[in-house]
Design an enzyme around this catalytic site. Structure first.
Site: not given
Length: 286
Positions: A45-50, A175
């Site tokens: 998970s991250g700040g914008m997606a799971e 990235d």
């Protein structure tokens, strides 16, 4: 992350020391239905997606295990973010290569957008490096070179890929970092997450401004806001090779600003001098 780039092992946070992001341990829980996919467990998970390990079923006993990357509902309502997510799908979906995670589908369920993609049964390089550091073991040079070589194949393919009309895409990942390099238990190496990738057919305005990628793995051109090409990805990959061989962060500073300054200055020779264990032939590549 606040730490110097060359402290003793066990003090310097190495890739994977943190428990967040794609390297987070699986979160157990009851499987949940999401459209036609059954979400088995959260694996990142991250700040914008799971990110979920999931399964889709078909006729008879057919089933396929895959990954569902689901945008958080708040971001699914943000047109600019949806546009960026759509760009990831459009850029990545045509890519069919053994060293690139395949995209199967881009869609939405009740207004929540997602990507269905290949499941790689293994670990990301970030976790591999962190585990090696914890155990006080080094990553063999031939293994590090193999991993980097496989990533090179993926990046070369993406940059030389063409669209359905034969136009060169010249895709730049932007990235390239340990968490985006997946290593299967069978020894396969795959590059994931082209979320900030840019193709020659995508305008700068469509991609938006600002720094793309994780700070410690940016290239000097990215830090300075200049135009980048495939050499930017190779620079990031060189950082990863150094860190695989030394289990030390190459450019990480005590603050984000210091990290950016270290990347901008790119004094690799100074850091190589601290690690005579790196074979000369490999040091020359770096």
């Amino acid at each position: 992350m606040n730490a110097s780039d060359d402290r003793p092992s066990g003090v310097t946070p190495l890739p994977g020391d943190e428990s967040s992001g794609a390297s987070a341990l699986p979160s157990p829980g009851k499987p949940k239905q999401f459209g036609k996919y059954l979400l088995l467990e959260k694996i990142g998970s991250g700040g914008m997606a799971e990110i979920f390990k999931a399964v889709v079923r078909g006729a008879g006993d057919f089933h396929k295990v895959l990954v569902v990357k689901r945008i958080l509902l708040a971001y699914s309502k943000d047109p600019s973010f949806v546009k960026m997510f759509t760009s990831e799908a459009q850029i990545t979906s045509p890519l069919q290569h053994a060293n690139i995670v395949s995209i199967y589908e881009f869609d939405q369920v009740d207004g929540q957008y997602y990507l269905a993609m290949e499941y790689v049964h293994g670990r990301d390089l970030q976790r591999v490096m962190a585990r090696a550091n914890k155990l006080g073991r080094s990553i063999p040079t031939d293994v590090a070179l193999y991993i980097v070589g496989e990533v090179c194949k993926a990046l070369w393919y993406a940059y030389n890929a063409r669209d359905n009309f034969g136009n060169p895409l010249k895709i730049i990942h932007r990235d390239v970092s340990p968490s985006n390099i997946l290593i299967s238990f069978d020894g396969e190496v795959k590059v994931a997450d082209f979320g900030v990738a840019k193709a020659a057919t995508t305008s700068s305005g469509e991609m938006g401004g600002g720094l793309k990628g994780k700070l410690g793995y940016l290239s000097p051109e990215q830090v300075l806001g200049r135009e980048v090409d495939h050499r930017s990805d190779l620079f990031s990959l060189g950082i990863i090779l150094f860190e695989c061989l030394t289990l030390k962060r190459l450019f990480l500073g005590r603050t984000d600003l210091q990290t950016l300054i270290n990347v901008r200055d790119a004094d690799v020779e100074k850091r190589l001098a601290r690690h005579p264990e790196i074979p000369v032939e490999v040091a020359n590549i770096l």
